[in-house]
Scaffold this active site. Sequence first.
Site, PDB file in Angstrom:
ATOM      1  N   LYS A   1     120.187 -46.153 -91.541  1.00  0.00           N
ATOM      2  CA  LYS A   1     120.324 -45.372 -92.863  1.00  0.00           C
ATOM      3  C   LYS A   1     121.768 -45.854 -93.513  1.00  0.00           C
ATOM      4  CE  LYS A   1     117.024 -42.234 -92.200  1.00  0.00           C
ATOM      5  NZ  LYS A   1     115.954 -43.287 -91.865  1.00  0.00           N
TER       6      LYS A   1
ATOM      7  N   THR B   1     127.396 -50.241 -84.479  1.00  0.00           N
ATOM      8  CA  THR B   1     126.396 -49.147 -83.935  1.00  0.00           C
ATOM      9  C   THR B   1     125.813 -49.828 -82.442  1.00  0.00           C
ATOM     10  OG1 THR B   1     124.867 -47.749 -84.170  1.00  0.00           O
ATOM     11  CG2 THR B   1     124.407 -49.773 -85.055  1.00  0.00           C
TER      12      THR B   1
ATOM     13  N   LYS C   1     129.414 -50.835 -79.572  1.00  0.00           N
ATOM     14  CA  LYS C   1     130.906 -50.049 -79.705  1.00  0.00           C
ATOM     15  C   LYS C   1     131.913 -50.298 -78.961  1.00  0.00           C
ATOM     16  CE  LYS C   1     128.658 -46.118 -82.475  1.00  0.00           C
ATOM     17  NZ  LYS C   1     128.592 -44.891 -82.510  1.00  0.00           N
TER      18      LYS C   1
ATOM     19  N   ASN D   1     133.601 -47.727 -84.039  1.00  0.00           N
ATOM     20  CA  ASN D   1     132.269 -47.865 -85.004  1.00  0.00           C
ATOM     21  C   ASN D   1     132.853 -48.387 -86.425  1.00  0.00           C
ATOM     22  OD1 ASN D   1     133.741 -45.404 -86.356  1.00  0.00           O
ATOM     23  ND2 ASN D   1     131.641 -44.441 -86.446  1.00  0.00           N
TER      24      ASN D   1
ATOM     25  N   GLY E   1     126.061 -34.489 -72.311  1.00  0.00           N
ATOM     26  CA  GLY E   1     125.982 -36.055 -72.264  1.00  0.00           C
ATOM     27  C   GLY E   1     127.513 -36.433 -71.736  1.00  0.00           C
TER      28      GLY E   1
ATOM     29  N   GLY F   1     128.972 -43.020 -74.535  1.00  0.00           N
ATOM     30  CA  GLY F   1     129.568 -43.239 -75.659  1.00  0.00           C
ATOM     31  C   GLY F   1     129.615 -42.260 -76.659  1.00  0.00           C
TER      32      GLY F   1
ATOM     33  N   ARG G   1     123.750 -35.506 -66.615  1.00  0.00           N
ATOM     34  CA  ARG G   1     122.839 -35.702 -65.462  1.00  0.00           C
ATOM     35  C   ARG G   1     123.676 -36.143 -64.392  1.00  0.00           C
ATOM     36  NH1 ARG G   1     118.068 -39.614 -67.371  1.00  0.00           N
ATOM     37  NH2 ARG G   1     120.038 -40.993 -67.640  1.00  0.00           N
TER      38      ARG G   1
ATOM     39  N   LYS H   1     130.203 -38.565 -63.952  1.00  0.00           N
ATOM     40  CA  LYS H   1     130.713 -39.059 -65.259  1.00  0.00           C
ATOM     41  C   LYS H   1     131.303 -37.859 -66.260  1.00  0.00           C
ATOM     42  CE  LYS H   1     127.911 -41.990 -67.892  1.00  0.00           C
ATOM     43  NZ  LYS H   1     126.647 -42.573 -68.072  1.00  0.00           N
TER      44      LYS H   1
HETATM   45  P1  ATR Z   1     125.312 -43.281 -75.939  1.00  0.00           P
HETATM   46  O1  ATR Z   1     126.272 -44.359 -76.378  1.00  0.00           O
HETATM   47  O2  ATR Z   1     124.119 -42.801 -76.972  1.00  0.00           O
HETATM   48  O3  ATR Z   1     126.009 -41.758 -75.622  1.00  0.00           O
HETATM   49  P2  ATR Z   1     124.835 -43.835 -73.188  1.00  0.00           P
HETATM   50  O4  ATR Z   1     126.453 -44.299 -73.093  1.00  0.00           O
HETATM   51  O5  ATR Z   1     123.911 -44.840 -72.612  1.00  0.00           O
HETATM   52  O6  ATR Z   1     124.455 -43.681 -74.876  1.00  0.00           O
HETATM   53  O7  ATR Z   1     124.632 -42.294 -72.804  1.00  0.00           O
HETATM   54  C1  ATR Z   1     123.653 -41.652 -72.938  1.00  0.00           C
HETATM   55  C2  ATR Z   1     123.686 -40.038 -72.192  1.00  0.00           C
HETATM   56  O8  ATR Z   1     122.408 -39.518 -72.443  1.00  0.00           O
HETATM   57  C3  ATR Z   1     124.257 -40.306 -71.126  1.00  0.00           C
HETATM   58  O9  ATR Z   1     125.217 -38.861 -70.615  1.00  0.00           O
HETATM   59  C4  ATR Z   1     123.108 -39.944 -70.137  1.00  0.00           C
HETATM   60  O10 ATR Z   1     123.147 -39.309 -68.841  1.00  0.00           O
HETATM   61  P3  ATR Z   1     123.523 -40.300 -67.410  1.00  0.00           P
HETATM   62  O11 ATR Z   1     125.201 -40.517 -67.681  1.00  0.00           O
HETATM   63  O12 ATR Z   1     123.467 -39.418 -66.356  1.00  0.00           O
HETATM   64  O13 ATR Z   1     122.779 -41.547 -67.728  1.00  0.00           O
HETATM   65  C5  ATR Z   1     122.146 -39.095 -71.110  1.00  0.00           C
HETATM   66  N1  ATR Z   1     120.790 -39.095 -70.765  1.00  0.00           N
HETATM   67  C6  ATR Z   1     120.092 -40.212 -71.070  1.00  0.00           C
HETATM   68  N2  ATR Z   1     118.873 -40.079 -70.607  1.00  0.00           N
HETATM   69  C7  ATR Z   1     118.780 -38.888 -70.395  1.00  0.00           C
HETATM   70  C8  ATR Z   1     117.624 -37.830 -69.889  1.00  0.00           C
HETATM   71  N3  ATR Z   1     116.337 -38.235 -69.676  1.00  0.00           N
HETATM   72  N4  ATR Z   1     117.938 -36.485 -69.449  1.00  0.00           N
HETATM   73  C9  ATR Z   1     119.348 -36.103 -69.610  1.00  0.00           C
HETATM   74  N5  ATR Z   1     120.313 -36.907 -69.915  1.00  0.00           N
HETATM   75  C10 ATR Z   1     120.124 -38.116 -70.329  1.00  0.00           C
END
Ligand code: ATR
Length: 279
Positions: free
Chosen positions: A16, A63, A67, A88, A129, A132, A154, A158
Amino acid sequence: MSDLYAVMGNPINHSKSPQIHSAFAEQTQQDLIYSATLVPLDGFEHAVQEFFRNAHGKGLNVTVPFKEEAYQLAQIHSPRALRAGAVNTLKRHEDGRIYGDNTDGLGLVADLTRNLQISLSGKRILLLGAGGAVKGVLEPLLAEKPAQIVIANRSIEKAIDLAKAFSDIGNVTGCGFAQVQGYFDVIINGTSASLQGDLPPLPSECVASHTQVYDMMYGAEPTLFMQWAKQQGAKAAYDGLGMLVEQAAEAFLLWRGVRPQTAPVMAGIRAKLLKPAAV
Ligand code: ATR
């Protein structure tokens, strides 16, 4: 010729940003052209160099998934970009060097505190989460002086590592979803779980009747996470469209020295989102 700006990402077709920045430019009467560029996964550095080779190329938004690469590529960083380890927004300085900033956290805080009138000071915040998206917003959130931020993820390690990296600037701890205890004033979802139609498995006790919930994702419908929160009795649940527009306004300010009004732009995008797609 007009100054040139662009957003680079992969994928990029649903971005967007061109719509938002074109609206900002019109509103503030700035002469610029803003486009979206799909960049091959191994071609980010080349694409950035090519963009800035053009004397009219002034700034870029970056994006997913670039990043962190943008952070590496920037020659000067804002303090908040340094903390986040992610960029960003890129801007070409007068001396030709590339400046990297991260406006995601400011965008989130502006939407929470200014638009939604949610005060964060003294509050207990649950941040879901540890990727990033969460890294980018921690410093500006901690600057609001919450009583505590609990990062739940999860992959537990981390969350713990991320909390440690920011513990010098506030009360922040990390844990897994199952270890989340007590209720929170504000819950922010920064996971990408909803992209897979998933919900972070949180204990329902973390939502109280005064809890306000924010999902960094957005769409035509309330996200799965927002729906879950409302079912648990949350006071309100908001999506991340405001954060998107506010982070763009901060980038625009950095580039053009003027901060546009965000409310009309947000309303325009919301209206388009809700309109059924043409068949
Ligand atoms: P972004 O830059 O969007 O934060 P990323 O660095 O890949 O993308 O991080 C994705 C986040 O969403 C992580 O915290 C991931 O958890 P893990 O560190 O355990 O991988 C979380 N995430 C992705 N899919 C998930 C799911 N199905 N359930 C819970 N957490 C999820």
